[in-house]
Scaffold this motif. Sequence first.
Motif, PDB file in Angstrom:
ATOM      1  N   THR A 144       0.856  -1.213   0.084  1.00 26.16           N
ATOM      2  CA  THR A 144      -0.085  -0.063  -0.136  1.00 26.16           C
ATOM      3  C   THR A 144       0.759   1.455   0.052  1.00 26.16           C
ATOM      4  OG1 THR A 144      -1.816  -1.315   1.316  1.00 26.16           O
ATOM      5  CG2 THR A 144      -1.854   1.547   1.092  1.00 26.16           C
ATOM      6  N   MET A 145       0.419   2.032  -0.882  1.00 26.10           N
ATOM      7  CA  MET A 145       1.163   3.508  -0.898  1.00 26.10           C
ATOM      8  C   MET A 145       0.140   4.336  -0.782  1.00 26.10           C
ATOM      9  SD  MET A 145       4.010   2.817  -3.890  1.00 26.10           S
ATOM     10  CE  MET A 145       5.106   4.318  -3.371  1.00 26.10           C
ATOM     11  N   TYR A 146       0.488   5.754  -0.187  1.00 24.74           N
ATOM     12  CA  TYR A 146      -0.041   6.717  -0.067  1.00 24.74           C
ATOM     13  C   TYR A 146       0.267   8.274  -0.487  1.00 24.74           C
ATOM     14  CZ  TYR A 146      -1.530   3.371   3.726  1.00 24.74           C
ATOM     15  OH  TYR A 146      -1.605   2.350   4.428  1.00 24.74           O
ATOM     16  N   TRP A 147      -0.594   9.177  -0.625  1.00 22.45           N
ATOM     17  CA  TRP A 147      -0.007  10.539  -0.869  1.00 22.45           C
ATOM     18  C   TRP A 147      -0.706  11.292   0.226  1.00 22.45           C
ATOM     19  CZ3 TRP A 147       3.843  12.758  -2.772  1.00 22.45           C
ATOM     20  CH2 TRP A 147       4.612  12.204  -4.049  1.00 22.45           C
ATOM     21  N   LYS A 155      -2.883  15.767   5.606  1.00 24.78           N
ATOM     22  CA  LYS A 155      -4.377  15.219   5.112  1.00 24.78           C
ATOM     23  C   LYS A 155      -4.121  14.182   4.243  1.00 24.78           C
ATOM     24  CE  LYS A 155      -8.865  16.652   3.842  1.00 24.78           C
ATOM     25  NZ  LYS A 155      -9.897  17.462   3.275  1.00 24.78           N
ATOM     26  N   ILE A 156      -4.690  12.892   4.348  1.00 25.44           N
ATOM     27  CA  ILE A 156      -4.412  11.985   3.146  1.00 25.44           C
ATOM     28  C   ILE A 156      -5.297  12.313   2.032  1.00 25.44           C
ATOM     29  CG2 ILE A 156      -6.551  10.540   3.826  1.00 25.44           C
ATOM     30  CD1 ILE A 156      -4.781   8.099   3.130  1.00 25.44           C
ATOM     31  N   MET A 157      -4.680  12.053   0.736  1.00 24.30           N
ATOM     32  CA  MET A 157      -5.288  12.329  -0.424  1.00 24.30           C
ATOM     33  C   MET A 157      -5.842  11.041  -1.346  1.00 24.30           C
ATOM     34  SD  MET A 157      -2.370  14.985  -1.855  1.00 24.30           S
ATOM     35  CE  MET A 157      -3.103  15.505  -3.114  1.00 24.30           C
ATOM     36  N   PHE A 158      -4.800  10.142  -1.266  1.00 18.22           N
ATOM     37  CA  PHE A 158      -4.932   9.020  -2.081  1.00 18.22           C
ATOM     38  C   PHE A 158      -4.394   7.648  -1.445  1.00 18.22           C
ATOM     39  CE2 PHE A 158      -6.493  11.053  -5.772  1.00 18.22           C
ATOM     40  CZ  PHE A 158      -5.794  12.179  -5.746  1.00 18.22           C
ATOM     41  N   SER A 159      -4.897   6.461  -1.723  1.00 18.49           N
ATOM     42  CA  SER A 159      -4.107   5.068  -1.201  1.00 18.49           C
ATOM     43  C   SER A 159      -4.244   4.448  -2.253  1.00 18.49           C
ATOM     44  CB  SER A 159      -4.789   5.054   0.206  1.00 18.49           C
ATOM     45  OG  SER A 159      -4.438   3.578   0.522  1.00 18.49           O
ATOM     46  N   TYR A 160      -3.147   3.395  -2.631  1.00 25.63           N
ATOM     47  CA  TYR A 160      -3.391   2.583  -3.441  1.00 25.63           C
ATOM     48  C   TYR A 160      -2.777   1.300  -2.914  1.00 25.63           C
ATOM     49  CZ  TYR A 160      -4.206   5.085  -8.040  1.00 25.63           C
ATOM     50  OH  TYR A 160      -4.782   5.612  -9.124  1.00 25.63           O
ATOM     51  N   CYS A 217       4.694  11.138   0.311  1.00 29.26           N
ATOM     52  CA  CYS A 217       4.356   9.841  -0.103  1.00 29.26           C
ATOM     53  C   CYS A 217       4.696   9.024   1.162  1.00 29.26           C
ATOM     54  CB  CYS A 217       5.423   9.510  -1.140  1.00 29.26           C
ATOM     55  SG  CYS A 217       5.041   7.731  -1.938  1.00 29.26           S
ATOM     56  N   ALA A 218       3.959   7.924   1.243  1.00 31.16           N
ATOM     57  CA  ALA A 218       4.029   6.903   2.213  1.00 31.16           C
ATOM     58  C   ALA A 218       3.775   5.469   1.754  1.00 31.16           C
ATOM     59  CB  ALA A 218       3.357   7.193   3.453  1.00 31.16           C
ATOM     60  N   SER A 219       4.316   4.455   2.492  1.00 27.66           N
ATOM     61  CA  SER A 219       3.918   3.082   1.992  1.00 27.66           C
ATOM     62  C   SER A 219       3.773   2.387   3.425  1.00 27.66           C
ATOM     63  CB  SER A 219       4.978   2.500   1.408  1.00 27.66           C
ATOM     64  OG  SER A 219       6.004   2.141   2.276  1.00 27.66           O
ATOM     65  N   SER A 220       2.859   1.311   3.566  1.00 28.92           N
ATOM     66  CA  SER A 220       2.712   0.186   4.584  1.00 28.92           C
ATOM     67  C   SER A 220       2.491  -0.949   3.927  1.00 28.92           C
ATOM     68  CB  SER A 220       1.619   0.784   5.351  1.00 28.92           C
ATOM     69  OG  SER A 220       0.336   0.728   4.804  1.00 28.92           O
ATOM     70  N   GLN A 221       2.697  -1.812   4.878  1.00 23.45           N
ATOM     71  CA  GLN A 221       2.495  -3.609   4.576  1.00 23.45           C
ATOM     72  C   GLN A 221       1.237  -3.632   4.000  1.00 23.45           C
ATOM     73  OE1 GLN A 221       4.962  -5.431   4.030  1.00 23.45           O
ATOM     74  NE2 GLN A 221       3.213  -6.893   3.041  1.00 23.45           N
ATOM     75  N   ASP A 222       0.259  -3.273   4.699  1.00 24.55           N
ATOM     76  CA  ASP A 222      -1.286  -3.410   4.086  1.00 24.55           C
ATOM     77  C   ASP A 222      -2.041  -2.287   4.582  1.00 24.55           C
ATOM     78  OD1 ASP A 222      -1.173  -5.971   6.658  1.00 24.55           O
ATOM     79  OD2 ASP A 222      -1.727  -3.858   6.896  1.00 24.55           O
ATOM     80  N   THR A 223      -3.344  -2.566   4.394  1.00 26.36           N
ATOM     81  CA  THR A 223      -4.460  -1.371   4.605  1.00 26.36           C
ATOM     82  C   THR A 223      -4.830  -1.447   6.052  1.00 26.36           C
ATOM     83  OG1 THR A 223      -6.228  -2.805   3.725  1.00 26.36           O
ATOM     84  CG2 THR A 223      -4.944  -1.034   2.130  1.00 26.36           C
ATOM     85  N   ALA A 225       3.375   3.121   8.940  1.00 25.31           N
ATOM     86  CA  ALA A 225       3.613   3.696   7.631  1.00 25.31           C
ATOM     87  C   ALA A 225       4.920   4.478   7.415  1.00 25.31           C
ATOM     88  CB  ALA A 225       2.729   4.841   7.272  1.00 25.31           C
ATOM     89  N   PHE A 226       5.654   4.198   6.582  1.00 27.54           N
ATOM     90  CA  PHE A 226       7.094   4.701   6.122  1.00 27.54           C
ATOM     91  C   PHE A 226       6.982   6.008   5.296  1.00 27.54           C
ATOM     92  CE2 PHE A 226       9.821   1.715   8.226  1.00 27.54           C
ATOM     93  CZ  PHE A 226       8.998   0.650   8.710  1.00 27.54           C
ATOM     94  N   PHE A 227       7.429   7.188   5.630  1.00 32.99           N
ATOM     95  CA  PHE A 227       7.308   8.354   4.845  1.00 32.99           C
ATOM     96  C   PHE A 227       8.522   8.587   4.099  1.00 32.99           C
ATOM     97  CE2 PHE A 227       3.148  10.104   6.088  1.00 32.99           C
ATOM     98  CZ  PHE A 227       2.786   9.270   7.093  1.00 32.99           C
TER      99      PHE A 227
END
Lengths: 111, 114
Positions: free
Chosen positions: B31-34, B44-49, B91-97, B103-105
Amino acid sequence: SQELEQSPQSLIVQEGKNLTINCTSSKTLYGLYWYKQKYGEGLIFLMMLQKGGEEKSHEKITAKLDEKKQQSSLHITASQPSHAGIYLCGADSSNAGKSTFGDGTTLTVKP
Amino acid sequence: DTAVSQTPKYLVTQMGNDKSIKCEQNLGHDTMYWYKQDSKKFLKIMFSYNNKELIINETVPNRFSPKSPDKAHLNLHINSLELGDSAVYFCASSQDTDGGTEAFFGQGTRLTVV
């Protein structure tokens, strides 16, 4: 709307002093995180709390989550200039994967 | 090795331009985030994939379009930049949702629209 409130917004302490930053939510939290951000840098993960009453420590920083899982505090003992930065609490509430953040506490430590 | 890397670190551009910010993670996360951090330091979170699929899309103008060519990359493209888009984007990522995973930024991209 913002779900997490941090206090104080800014804090100036003398080196060697103890300090506490609070993070409060109106909702029960699934997980509570503390991050530190230095100007121009990314967020550094400090600690994660999930269980009510949980307490974790890393070096001189201790974080606690209350029994109701709605409030957390971050305590720094014998602060040092290296502790200066912005501390952010983040949390997962009802929506998995949708973390929200507090608006940060800016900490200045005077030598 | 940098776990989550963003480029560029600084971006100054004129109103109306189109720009992209790239993000890559080498952690093998799904999972990745913006996130957008405004002038008041509010994130504030914008998107998550998750595995290249959009799972969170907050109320963000259509001018913002995330693109995930593979699960290690999540790029943010912004069309017709406006002054109000000036902020730091993380940008950030985590193992799952699932909630409760760290989360790592990335270092953040400071976007200034002039």
